[in-house]
Design an enzyme around this catalytic site. Structure first.
Site, short mmCIF file in Angstrom:
data_model
loop_
_atom_site.label_atom_id
_atom_site.label_comp_id
_atom_site.label_asym_id
_atom_site.label_seq_id
_atom_site.Cartn_x
_atom_site.Cartn_y
_atom_site.Cartn_z
N HIS A 170 10.25 14.82 -6.79
CA HIS A 170 11.46 15.66 -6.74
C HIS A 170 12.55 14.41 -7.02
O HIS A 170 13.67 14.77 -6.78
CB HIS A 170 11.75 16.24 -5.51
CG HIS A 170 10.83 17.42 -5.49
ND1 HIS A 170 11.02 18.60 -5.51
CD2 HIS A 170 9.23 17.34 -4.82
CE1 HIS A 170 9.82 19.45 -5.34
NE2 HIS A 170 8.94 18.61 -4.84
N GLU A 207 3.20 -10.72 -8.01
CA GLU A 207 3.36 -12.41 -7.95
C GLU A 207 2.17 -12.93 -8.69
O GLU A 207 2.54 -14.04 -9.30
CB GLU A 207 3.30 -12.79 -6.36
CG GLU A 207 4.44 -13.59 -6.01
CD GLU A 207 4.63 -14.07 -4.67
OE1 GLU A 207 5.85 -13.87 -4.15
OE2 GLU A 207 3.54 -14.10 -3.84
N LYS A 211 15.46 -19.83 -4.42
CA LYS A 211 15.69 -20.62 -3.06
C LYS A 211 16.71 -22.03 -3.64
O LYS A 211 17.66 -22.35 -2.76
CB LYS A 211 14.55 -21.42 -2.89
CG LYS A 211 13.45 -20.24 -2.23
CD LYS A 211 12.28 -20.84 -1.74
CE LYS A 211 11.33 -19.91 -1.40
NZ LYS A 211 10.12 -20.36 -1.22
#
Ligand code: PA5
Length: 443
Positions: free
Chosen positions: A306, A285, A420
């Site tokens: 793995h 961010e 948003k």
């Protein structure tokens, strides 16, 4: 006492005086407040500015919740939950849930997703326990925690009544603005303030992190002490070449310029997994903007050798790796002898698992370097409150310096708003009529 130590010997980067100068200038901006986003620098001095009386108040409210509830639901998203979650995981027994005796309340998290099943299962599980809630939102208007809090508030009020609910709900929010502040004042909830100059992802050393940790029985004083060690070590008074956060910032920026676009944070201790989640938010961010920034990824080893090990060894050469290397384990476990020795591992008999883990770490480091993946190491003595406090502050300071060296504002997050707007338009939020029509036409 040894502090968190940064080692770039295997990074392939030779640090020059110009780089040191650039890092010193970036560090100075964090202290003199002349850089971008300078109204969000409150975190720089959080460890040294927190007073004993503030810590006592945090512990008093925490003790109150501890006395009342077997389960405390911590509601928040992003910077309002990841720090507490990360430190809590690091400090907890990995199998706490299997233990019959619990000395501390169990902390569970909500409001960091909108999953119906997660929420249903949480509310269902809570039925068996006495409960309390800590609701954390700086803006006080974030949708995810607001939805979770509605449910928790209703549940707490219906079980205990409104007056007692005000003893079981604590709000952490802005000092004056936002729906949560208004509600907390109206209902008389104990409230802690997130200062205006402390952004969410830099708030773990404020009540946002400290209250949930104190409720969980974490030694918050030692945690703050550790952060203070690092605040001092990374201050302007320390020569820049001895400032580990600055050295980290220099090396990662040089690697980025050399085409290493992805940084993988790894550790050989599974309980540090959420430290990596917190770190991803902090760096992602803070730096991912203006079409720039290293993409932060993480692995937990040896498990991910793995799964992701193949890619790291031989995939695109755009990666570098930063390993949190833990010197000492808390407990001792040794490999048992086995008469049949079918797995051929008797040569390890009597060896501590920590020694085998260390050899895995060294072996992987060399293999990855040979495969073209530069390796940075952050060494910590052990996993305890003080060291984790040092580590988190190290990363915060490294992020501020690194962001300024990259030429971005490390303290804003304009890109977070885009989703948003779309979500509200799709949900027909009043005021979004035009956006709603436009977005639905695109579906
Ligand atoms: O780092 C940030 O600022 C964000 O991740 C916020 O913490 C997150 O969006 C939650 O915001 P708020 O605390 O206002 O609910």
């Amino acid at each position: 006492m040894k502090l968190v130590n940064f080692n770039a010997a295997h990074s392939g980067v030779t640090i020059t005086e110009d780089m040191q100068r650039a890092a010193a200038e970036a560090n100075a901006l964090l202290h003199n407040g002349k850089g971008a986003g300078n109204d969000f620098l409150g975190w720089v001095n959080l460890p040294s500015s927190i007073t004993n009386s503030e810590l006592s108040e945090i512990k008093r409210i925490a003790d109150n919740l501890r006395a009342k509830a077997e389960v405390v639901v911590c509601i928040g998203i992003g910077g309002s939950y990841l720090g507490a979650k990360a430190v809590l995981e690091a400090m907890s027994n990995s199998f706490e849930s299997l233990k019959k005796r619990h000395n501390n309340p169990t902390i569970v998290f909500a409001g960091e997703n909108i999953s119906e099943d997660y929420t249903y299962e949480l509310m269902d599980a809570l039925k068996e326990y006495s409960i309390a809630a800590i609701v954390i939102s700086k803006s006080g208007t974030t949708t995810e925690p607001a939805i979770a809090f509605r449910l928790l508030k209703a549940e707490i009020e219906s079980r205990y009544g409104k007056a007692e609910a005000a003893e079981r709900i604590v709000a952490i929010t802005d000092k004056a603005r936002g729906a949560l502040k208004t509600l907390a004042t109206q209902e008389g909830y104990p409230t802690f303030v997130i200062e205006d100059n402390v952004g969410g992802r830099y708030s773990v050393l404020s009540p946002v992190g400290l209250l949930p940790l104190a409720v969980a029985g974490v030694d918050v004083e030692a945690f703050v002490e550790g952060a203070l060690d690092m605040e001092r070590l990374t201050s302007e008074a320390t020569p820049i070449e001895q400032n580990p956060a600055a050295q980290y910032a220099i090396v990662r920026n040089e690697l980025y310029k050399a085409g290493k676009k992805i940084e993988i944070l790894g550790s050989y201790e599974p309980k540090l997994q959420y430290i990596a989640e917190w770190w991803k938010q902090l760096y992602g961010e803070s730096e991912g903007k203006d079409l720039k920034g290293i993409f932060p990824a993480s692995v937990t080893l040896t498990a991910d050798l793995h799964s992701m090990g193949q890619y790291i060894q031989e995939g695109e050469r755009t990666l570098f790796e930063t390993i949190i290397s833990v010197k000492n384990s808390k407990h001792e476990v040794r490999v048992e002898a086995d008469e049949a020795n079918l797995d051929g591992l008797n040569f390890l008999t009597g060896k501590r698992l920590s020694e085998i883990n260390k050899m895995a770490e060294l072996g992987v480091r060399l293999a990855h370097i040979d495969g073209g993946v530069p390796n940075l190491t952050i060494e910590i003595e052990r996993i305890d409150e003080r060291t984790i406090g040092q580590l988190l502050y190290f990363f915060e300071k490294g992020c501020g310096i690194s962001g300024y060296m990259l030429g971005v504002n490390p303290f804003n997050q304009p890109g977070v708003e885009a989703y948003k707007k779309n979500m509200f338009a799709l949900l027909d939020k009043p005021g979004y009529e035009e956006e709603s029509k436009a977005i639905k036409a695109r579906l």
